[in-house]
Design a protein around this motif. Structure first.
Motif, PDB file in Angstrom:
ATOM      1  N   TYR A 239      -5.940   5.262  -3.912  1.00  0.00           N
ATOM      2  CA  TYR A 239      -6.060   3.808  -3.823  1.00  0.00           C
ATOM      3  C   TYR A 239      -5.823   3.346  -2.390  1.00  0.00           C
ATOM      4  O   TYR A 239      -6.509   2.477  -1.875  1.00  0.00           O
ATOM      5  CB  TYR A 239      -5.064   3.119  -4.747  1.00  0.00           C
ATOM      6  CG  TYR A 239      -5.347   3.237  -6.221  1.00  0.00           C
ATOM      7  CD1 TYR A 239      -6.376   4.031  -6.711  1.00  0.00           C
ATOM      8  CD2 TYR A 239      -4.566   2.557  -7.130  1.00  0.00           C
ATOM      9  CE1 TYR A 239      -6.621   4.134  -8.066  1.00  0.00           C
ATOM     10  CE2 TYR A 239      -4.802   2.654  -8.492  1.00  0.00           C
ATOM     11  CZ  TYR A 239      -5.838   3.443  -8.948  1.00  0.00           C
ATOM     12  OH  TYR A 239      -6.074   3.541 -10.289  1.00  0.00           O
ATOM     13  N   ARG A 240      -4.805   3.923  -1.773  1.00  0.00           N
ATOM     14  CA  ARG A 240      -4.468   3.547  -0.401  1.00  0.00           C
ATOM     15  C   ARG A 240      -5.641   3.848   0.539  1.00  0.00           C
ATOM     16  O   ARG A 240      -5.992   3.055   1.384  1.00  0.00           O
ATOM     17  CB  ARG A 240      -3.202   4.275   0.038  1.00  0.00           C
ATOM     18  CG  ARG A 240      -2.617   3.765   1.313  1.00  0.00           C
ATOM     19  CD  ARG A 240      -1.218   4.289   1.602  1.00  0.00           C
ATOM     20  NE  ARG A 240      -1.062   5.726   1.459  1.00  0.00           N
ATOM     21  CZ  ARG A 240      -0.328   6.315   0.524  1.00  0.00           C
ATOM     22  NH1 ARG A 240       0.317   5.597  -0.364  1.00  0.00           N
ATOM     23  NH2 ARG A 240      -0.223   7.617   0.470  1.00  0.00           N
TER      24      ARG A 240
ATOM     25  N   SER B 245       0.816  -1.216   0.000  1.00  0.00           N
ATOM     26  CA  SER B 245       0.000   0.000   0.000  1.00  0.00           C
ATOM     27  C   SER B 245       0.851   1.268   0.000  1.00  0.00           C
ATOM     28  O   SER B 245       0.408   2.310  -0.483  1.00  0.00           O
ATOM     29  CB  SER B 245      -0.958   0.013   1.189  1.00  0.00           C
ATOM     30  OG  SER B 245      -0.239   0.033   2.398  1.00  0.00           O
TER      31      SER B 245
ATOM     32  N   LEU C 180      -8.491   1.400   0.503  1.00  0.00           N
ATOM     33  CA  LEU C 180      -8.283   0.150   1.231  1.00  0.00           C
ATOM     34  C   LEU C 180      -8.791   0.228   2.666  1.00  0.00           C
ATOM     35  O   LEU C 180      -9.097  -0.787   3.269  1.00  0.00           O
ATOM     36  CB  LEU C 180      -6.801  -0.218   1.240  1.00  0.00           C
ATOM     37  CG  LEU C 180      -6.208  -0.618  -0.096  1.00  0.00           C
ATOM     38  CD1 LEU C 180      -4.708  -0.814   0.044  1.00  0.00           C
ATOM     39  CD2 LEU C 180      -6.862  -1.871  -0.618  1.00  0.00           C
TER      40      LEU C 180
END
Length: 78
Positions: free
Chosen positions: A11-12, A4, A15
């Motif tokens: 995107y991180r 990550s 999560l």
């Protein structure tokens, strides 16, 4: 190294499982609301030459199982 840390920030952040965000819940709610019949109907639209009957049944079972696990994970947040 954690994968990550190599991802773009958006995107991180995706999560992180925050059950309170509408952006996350809207598409998940749509999936949770799918009926067994609607999934079967969608799979049945795949032309016969692309998928054997056994593959159809396994695909339907897979989709139903994923939807059901998604529902279970949402209940776990409550």
């Amino acid at each position: 190294m954690v994968i990550s840390s190599l991802m773009p920030v958006e995107y991180r952040l995706a999560l992180k499982r925050n059950p309170r965000t509408a952006a996350r819940n809207e598409p998940l709610d749509a999936v949770r609301s799918l009926s067994d019949d609607s999934m079967r109907s969608a799979v049945d639209e795949v032309p016969v030459g692309y998928m054997e009957e056994a593959e159809r049944e396994k695909t339907i079972a897979f989709l139903e199982g994923r939807r059901d696990r998604l529902h279970q994970s949402s209940v776990a947040y409550l």
